[in-house]
Design a protein around this motif. Structure first.
Motif, PDB file in Angstrom:
ATOM      1  N   VAL A 280       0.805  -1.157  -0.029  1.00  0.00           N
ATOM      2  CA  VAL A 280      -0.179  -0.003   0.078  1.00  0.00           C
ATOM      3  C   VAL A 280       0.921   1.242   0.061  1.00  0.00           C
ATOM      4  CG1 VAL A 280      -1.723   1.191   1.343  1.00  0.00           C
ATOM      5  CG2 VAL A 280      -1.901  -1.182   1.395  1.00  0.00           C
ATOM      6  N   VAL A 281       0.693   2.104  -1.027  1.00  0.00           N
ATOM      7  CA  VAL A 281       1.597   3.535  -0.830  1.00  0.00           C
ATOM      8  C   VAL A 281       0.719   4.829  -0.610  1.00  0.00           C
ATOM      9  CG1 VAL A 281       3.161   2.653  -2.735  1.00  0.00           C
ATOM     10  CG2 VAL A 281       0.984   3.669  -3.441  1.00  0.00           C
ATOM     11  N   LYS A 282      -0.732   4.661  -0.612  1.00  0.00           N
ATOM     12  CA  LYS A 282      -1.610   5.536  -0.179  1.00  0.00           C
ATOM     13  C   LYS A 282      -2.900   5.083   0.058  1.00  0.00           C
ATOM     14  CE  LYS A 282      -2.835   8.721  -3.095  1.00  0.00           C
ATOM     15  NZ  LYS A 282      -2.871   9.984  -3.923  1.00  0.00           N
ATOM     16  N   MET A 283      -3.574   5.618   1.125  1.00  0.00           N
ATOM     17  CA  MET A 283      -4.753   5.191   1.432  1.00  0.00           C
ATOM     18  C   MET A 283      -5.624   6.327   2.022  1.00  0.00           C
ATOM     19  SD  MET A 283      -5.380   1.456   3.857  1.00  0.00           S
ATOM     20  CE  MET A 283      -6.851   1.695   4.294  1.00  0.00           C
ATOM     21  N   ASN A 284      -6.761   6.776   1.589  1.00  0.00           N
ATOM     22  CA  ASN A 284      -7.564   7.731   2.093  1.00  0.00           C
ATOM     23  C   ASN A 284      -9.202   7.740   1.722  1.00  0.00           C
ATOM     24  OD1 ASN A 284      -6.987   8.836  -0.754  1.00  0.00           O
ATOM     25  ND2 ASN A 284      -8.449  10.369  -0.171  1.00  0.00           N
ATOM     26  N   ALA A 285      -9.761   8.116   2.762  1.00  0.00           N
ATOM     27  CA  ALA A 285     -11.311   8.218   2.711  1.00  0.00           C
ATOM     28  C   ALA A 285     -11.634   9.214   1.721  1.00  0.00           C
ATOM     29  CB  ALA A 285     -12.013   8.116   3.981  1.00  0.00           C
ATOM     30  N   VAL A 286     -12.141   8.921   0.731  1.00  0.00           N
ATOM     31  CA  VAL A 286     -13.015   9.867  -0.132  1.00  0.00           C
ATOM     32  C   VAL A 286     -14.227  10.707   0.359  1.00  0.00           C
ATOM     33  CG1 VAL A 286     -13.794  10.573  -2.495  1.00  0.00           C
ATOM     34  CG2 VAL A 286     -11.927   8.807  -1.996  1.00  0.00           C
ATOM     35  N   VAL A 287     -15.134   9.679   0.810  1.00  0.00           N
ATOM     36  CA  VAL A 287     -16.324  10.156   1.579  1.00  0.00           C
ATOM     37  C   VAL A 287     -16.542   9.122   2.516  1.00  0.00           C
ATOM     38  CG1 VAL A 287     -17.778   9.347  -0.725  1.00  0.00           C
ATOM     39  CG2 VAL A 287     -18.537  10.828   1.150  1.00  0.00           C
TER      40      VAL A 287
ATOM     41  N   VAL B 236      -3.237  -0.045   6.331  1.00  0.00           N
ATOM     42  CA  VAL B 236      -2.426  -1.203   6.602  1.00  0.00           C
ATOM     43  C   VAL B 236      -1.293  -0.965   5.357  1.00  0.00           C
ATOM     44  CG1 VAL B 236      -4.342  -2.725   6.918  1.00  0.00           C
ATOM     45  CG2 VAL B 236      -3.840  -2.230   4.675  1.00  0.00           C
ATOM     46  N   ASN B 237      -0.220  -2.023   5.664  1.00  0.00           N
ATOM     47  CA  ASN B 237       0.965  -1.638   4.600  1.00  0.00           C
ATOM     48  C   ASN B 237       0.879  -2.644   3.406  1.00  0.00           C
ATOM     49  OD1 ASN B 237       2.165   0.280   6.371  1.00  0.00           O
ATOM     50  ND2 ASN B 237       2.785  -1.280   7.801  1.00  0.00           N
ATOM     51  N   TYR B 238       0.125  -3.725   3.819  1.00  0.00           N
ATOM     52  CA  TYR B 238       0.023  -4.551   2.322  1.00  0.00           C
ATOM     53  C   TYR B 238      -1.432  -5.044   2.314  1.00  0.00           C
ATOM     54  CZ  TYR B 238       5.045  -4.756   2.489  1.00  0.00           C
ATOM     55  OH  TYR B 238       6.488  -4.478   2.205  1.00  0.00           O
ATOM     56  N   LEU B 239      -1.413  -5.557   0.994  1.00  0.00           N
ATOM     57  CA  LEU B 239      -2.906  -6.206   0.836  1.00  0.00           C
ATOM     58  C   LEU B 239      -2.292  -7.654  -0.040  1.00  0.00           C
ATOM     59  CD1 LEU B 239      -6.081  -5.409   0.305  1.00  0.00           C
ATOM     60  CD2 LEU B 239      -5.291  -5.282  -2.061  1.00  0.00           C
ATOM     61  N   GLN B 240      -3.312  -8.713   0.372  1.00  0.00           N
ATOM     62  CA  GLN B 240      -3.232  -9.882  -0.181  1.00  0.00           C
ATOM     63  C   GLN B 240      -4.503 -10.303  -0.697  1.00  0.00           C
ATOM     64  OE1 GLN B 240      -0.439 -11.781  -0.302  1.00  0.00           O
ATOM     65  NE2 GLN B 240      -1.344 -13.725  -0.979  1.00  0.00           N
ATOM     66  N   ILE B 241      -4.857 -10.971  -1.862  1.00  0.00           N
ATOM     67  CA  ILE B 241      -5.934 -10.979  -2.560  1.00  0.00           C
ATOM     68  C   ILE B 241      -6.064 -12.636  -2.483  1.00  0.00           C
ATOM     69  CG2 ILE B 241      -7.356 -10.894  -4.721  1.00  0.00           C
ATOM     70  CD1 ILE B 241      -5.660  -8.339  -5.242  1.00  0.00           C
TER      71      ILE B 241
END
Lengths: 188, 188
Positions: free
Chosen positions: B18-25, B32-37
């Motif tokens: 994860v390089v950026k995370m923000n709530a738009v609305v 978190v730092n990582y995502l696993q699918i």
């Protein structure tokens, strides 16, 4: 319009007694004597459960504004005291159906098959609740639950026959028809 | 066109950083730092999971035949080697949206908001997979996963900006924007 999960449990006990069960097309379900409906998910499957089918209410995929208003004005609620007859009809549609685009499915569903227009004729006699289950990984795509009074039993047969002869039903590859009677409340 | 369940797990490990995370609305998600699918459901949530979002691929609710063919002809697959940038954008729409009839939703989605027409301009640069989750009882209605090459990052911003200014987006009441970079495969 929030989605709500329902579980239909076929087994040896429940509020609804099964009076007839048959596969219309495709594989049947194991015959059971009773059906119990839970209006939420449940942590532990009842020990007498022979099968559990789950589905969620959801928004309409085909109903247009004028149809939605006509339906809302006429559709009855479930649990009417006189509506002691019920049907649970689980169906699955073919991959050919699901590969159609929205405009193609709508055309077959209503312009060709008159699913909404014909169904409206049976309101307010026949109460109905549609549950979607394709996206839940369930064995069926839809579970439809109907309730009606004994006096409307012939009308219900007419409605079911009409739909089964429709263009839409050419895409139904599995259908089980379960008829039920509400159990009398036990005297205290 | 069969539905397939995917789980997106935010935590301390995974193939995507994860390089950026923000709530738009609306409310955000825990950073978190990582995502696993995972491409199926999993029996045990990984111990480092901070959150799990699940959704299923499904049939298109709005796409008409001509649009479906235009999309099929141009849309790229996921996992292209050059597409090391990704975005996971979970959204929920309002009750007002879900109470609209199908024809009203389609009109807003495409005739007014050009969701498909505008999106087509970004194919085959931007790969996309839509997951439905409203009927699963999840916190969001949709999870959209995008993959693109660094050279297409500006195009992706343009697409996201366009959609956020659309009539359709007036019905979005929660949106989180998560940007990611594929982790380099470790040398053996």
């Amino acid at each position: 319009m929030a989605s709500q999960l329902f579980s239909f449990i076929g087994g040896d006990s429940g509020d609804w007694r099964v009076v007839k069960m048959n596969a219309v097309v495709g594989a049947t379900l194991e015959t059971v004597n009773y059906l119990q409906i839970f209006d939420e998910d449940f942590a532990v499957t009842p020990p007498d459960a022979h099968w559990v089918l789950r589905g969620t209410t959801s928004y309409g995929r085909y109903v247009e504004r004028a149809e939605k208003e006509a339906l809302s004005a006429r559709q009855p609620t479930l649990n009417r005291p006189e509506a002691v007859c019920a049907a649970l009809i689980p169906i699955s549609k073919s991959e050919a159906w699901w590969n159609l685009a929205q405009d193609e499915r709508r055309k077959i569903f209503e312009e060709q098959s008159k699913h909404i227009e014909f169904g409206l004729k049976y309101l307010p006699a026949i109460a109905r609740r549609l549950h979607h289950c394709r996206d839940l990984g369930e064995p069926f795509d839809f579970l439809t639950w109907f309730e009606y009074a004994p006096a409307d039993a012939d009308a219900f047969e007419e409605l079911v026959d009409f739909l089964r002869r429709s263009e839409e039903w050419r895409y139904v590859e599995r259908e089980v028809d379960i008829r039920l009677i509400r159990e009398q409340t036990q005297p205290i």
